[in-house]
Design an enzyme around this catalytic site. Structure first.
Site, PDB file in Angstrom:
ATOM      1  CB  ALA A 177      -0.949  -0.008   1.197  1.00  0.00           C
ATOM      2  CB  THR A 178       4.106   2.168   1.566  1.00  0.00           C
ATOM      3  OG1 THR A 178       3.690   1.867   2.904  1.00  0.00           O
ATOM      4  CG2 THR A 178       5.034   3.371   1.563  1.00  0.00           C
ATOM      5  CD  GLN A 218      -5.506  -1.801   8.950  1.00  0.00           C
ATOM      6  OE1 GLN A 218      -6.138  -2.798   9.269  1.00  0.00           O
ATOM      7  NE2 GLN A 218      -4.202  -1.701   9.127  1.00  0.00           N
ATOM      8  CB  SER A 273      -1.393  -3.733   1.958  1.00  0.00           C
ATOM      9  OG  SER A 273      -0.187  -4.380   2.297  1.00  0.00           O
ATOM     10  CB  ALA A 274      -1.098  -9.139  -0.116  1.00  0.00           C
ATOM     11  CG  HIS A 275       1.426  -6.942   5.002  1.00  0.00           C
ATOM     12  ND1 HIS A 275       1.491  -6.604   6.340  1.00  0.00           N
ATOM     13  CD2 HIS A 275       1.665  -5.798   4.325  1.00  0.00           C
ATOM     14  CE1 HIS A 275       1.772  -5.313   6.453  1.00  0.00           C
ATOM     15  NE2 HIS A 275       1.881  -4.798   5.243  1.00  0.00           N
ATOM     16  CB  THR A 300      10.977  -9.150 -12.440  1.00  0.00           C
ATOM     17  OG1 THR A 300      11.980  -8.878 -13.424  1.00  0.00           O
ATOM     18  CG2 THR A 300      10.481 -10.579 -12.582  1.00  0.00           C
ATOM     19  CB  CYS A 349       4.595   2.830  10.309  1.00  0.00           C
ATOM     20  SG  CYS A 349       3.350   1.836   9.526  1.00  0.00           S
TER      21      CYS A 349
HETATM   22  C1  LIG Z   1      -0.420  -0.920   6.599  1.00  0.00           C
HETATM   23  C2  LIG Z   1      -1.042   0.286   6.022  1.00  0.00           C
HETATM   24  C3  LIG Z   1      -0.445   0.967   4.955  1.00  0.00           C
HETATM   25  C4  LIG Z   1       0.887   0.551   4.387  1.00  0.00           C
HETATM   26  O1  LIG Z   1       0.803  -0.701   3.778  1.00  0.00           O
HETATM   27  P1  LIG Z   1       2.116  -1.534   3.351  1.00  0.00           P
HETATM   28  O2  LIG Z   1       1.604  -2.526   2.386  1.00  0.00           O
HETATM   29  O3  LIG Z   1       2.618  -2.157   4.610  1.00  0.00           O
HETATM   30  O4  LIG Z   1       3.072  -0.589   2.754  1.00  0.00           O
HETATM   31  C5  LIG Z   1      -1.105   2.061   4.451  1.00  0.00           C
HETATM   32  N1  LIG Z   1      -2.280   2.466   4.935  1.00  0.00           N
HETATM   33  C6  LIG Z   1      -2.897   1.839   5.951  1.00  0.00           C
HETATM   34  C7  LIG Z   1      -4.214   2.314   6.437  1.00  0.00           C
HETATM   35  C8  LIG Z   1      -2.294   0.730   6.533  1.00  0.00           C
HETATM   36  O5  LIG Z   1      -2.895   0.109   7.551  1.00  0.00           O
END
Ligand SMILES: *Cc1c(COP(=O)(O)O)cnc(C)c1O
Length: 382
Positions: free
Chosen positions: A74-75, A182, A202-204, A243, A328
């Protein structure tokens, strides 16, 4: 068997679901091809898997596959959206509107643009963490090119009225970026309901692997234009060279499929556990819930333990994994910008912590957490 320590930090990251890991595994070994290799079967197999995953991600949010750009998370998606729009629309204007409670990826991207002459309006929130869409409308000028607003806050779980904000953006011809990192897996909205022009995932954060995410970028009515941040082989329509992370993307696709099928059950289960936990802890007295309890993710509780610093509470609870604010910024000993924006004093913000539950949280874990927190609070108040 209880996991030790008990994990209550699902908003920071989630474990990879077994189903997700299983679909990923072949793409590390026998199906290891480069999705950009057009001359042989190894490449075709990888490209096909990426296409399939692209469809799965698109389906979760109600987009079409060609509107999905895979990124490292997501970043990166946020950086691409904000800086990409700022560069290409700068002739129209150089003004961006963001909520004061956005993720650092948004705030630091607009701060960087400010150093290049862009202007930012920071929209304040109420004590419940929600903003007034009217404030956004009033902040729009003829120079405004972008509104960035998260769907749900990572620290408090507070859900913003994104549907209304998207509508305002659309009516005023301003692009709308929604950080929905989220939201998915815990709740559900489509890009139509949000009127989002761009959206990041974001997948994780949703039982997929780390290092994979996506930016949805609208293709028509209006077509959103972006300039690339990363140049090279021209992957992802030239918007994100490099890639492709094929195993990660395959896992992300599966995680999206699981989110679409499981989100309601997960939400019901986590909210029941969250409520049980929260009530018992608030009953201790001098403990307060930060943020709206009505408009909130089902899994998150941000609690103010008045008079007990987050660092002492964390130290007193080695059996529980939770955090002060976001992952973070928790290394920086600064009070959360989210809680300060909600009007908490720096002292109260420093005494606030986040517990976030997930798909694998059990009743046994919650009972254990309640007992441990009760004991720690009594001990620290002595
Ligand atoms: C975790 C998070 C991000 C960043 O996501 P990453 O994939 O870890 O870079 C951005 N916005 C929100 C609201 C998040 O919770």
């Amino acid at each position: 068997m209880l996991n030790n320590p008990v994990y209550l930090d699902y908003n920071a990251t989630t474990p990879v679901a077994v189903e997700v890991m299983q679909v990923m595994l072949p793409y590390f070994t026998e199906k290891f091809g480069n999705a950009s290799s057009k001359t042989h079967a190894y490449g075709w197999v990888a490209a096909e898997a990426v296409d399939f995953a692209r469809g799965q991600v698109a389906e979760l949010i109600g987009a079409t596959a060609d509107e999905i750009i895979f990124t490292s998370g997501a970043t990166e998606a946020i950086n691409l959206a904000i800086k990409g729009v700022a560069e290409i629309y700068k002739k129209k204007g150089r003004h961006i509107i963001v909520a004061a409670t956005e993720h650092k990826a948004v705030l630091d991207s607009v701060a960087w643009l400010a150093s290049k002459g862009y202007k930012t309006s920071y929209i304040s929130v109420g004590t419940d963490g929600r903003l007034d869409p009217g404030d956004i409308e009033r902040a729009i000028t003829s120079e405004t090119i972008l509104i960035c607003m998260m769907a749900a806050n990572n620290e408090t779980g507070v859900i913003q009225p994104v549907e209304k904000i998207g509508e305002i953006a659309g009516n005023n011809g301003v692009l709308f970026l929604c950080d929905a990192t989220q939201l998915f897996g815990k709740s559900r909205l489509t890009i139509y309901e949000m009127h989002a022009d761009m959206l990041c995932l974001s997948a994780h954060k949703m039982y997929g692997p780390k290092g994979t995410g996506a930016l949805y970028c609208r293709r028509k009515n209006p077509k959103v234009k972006l300039t690339a941040l990363i140049h090279g082989g021209g992957q992802e329509k030239g918007l994100r060279s490099g890639t492709l992370n094929v195993p990660g993307i395959v896992g992300f696709g599966e995680a999206c499929k699981l989110a679409a099928t499981n989100w309601w059950d997960d939400a019901m289960k986590t909210s029941a556990h969250r409520t049980a936990f929260e009530q018992k802890i608030v009953d201790l007295g001098d403990v307060f819930i930060n943020g709206s309890v009505k408009y909130r993710l089902p899994n998150t509780t941000n609690l103010l333990f008045r008079g007990i610093s987050s660092s002492s509470l964390i130290r007193a609870l080695p059996g529980l994994s939770f955090s002060a604010g976001s992952a973070c910024s928790s290394l920086i000993p600064e009070p959360s910008h989210v809680l300060l924006a909600m009007g908490l004093s720096p002292a109260d913000a420093d005494c606030s912590v986040r517990f976030s539950l997930g798909r694998n949280t059990t009743e046994e874990e919650i009972n254990f957490a309640i007992e441990r927190v009760q004991k720690a609070v009594v001990m620290l108040r002595k």
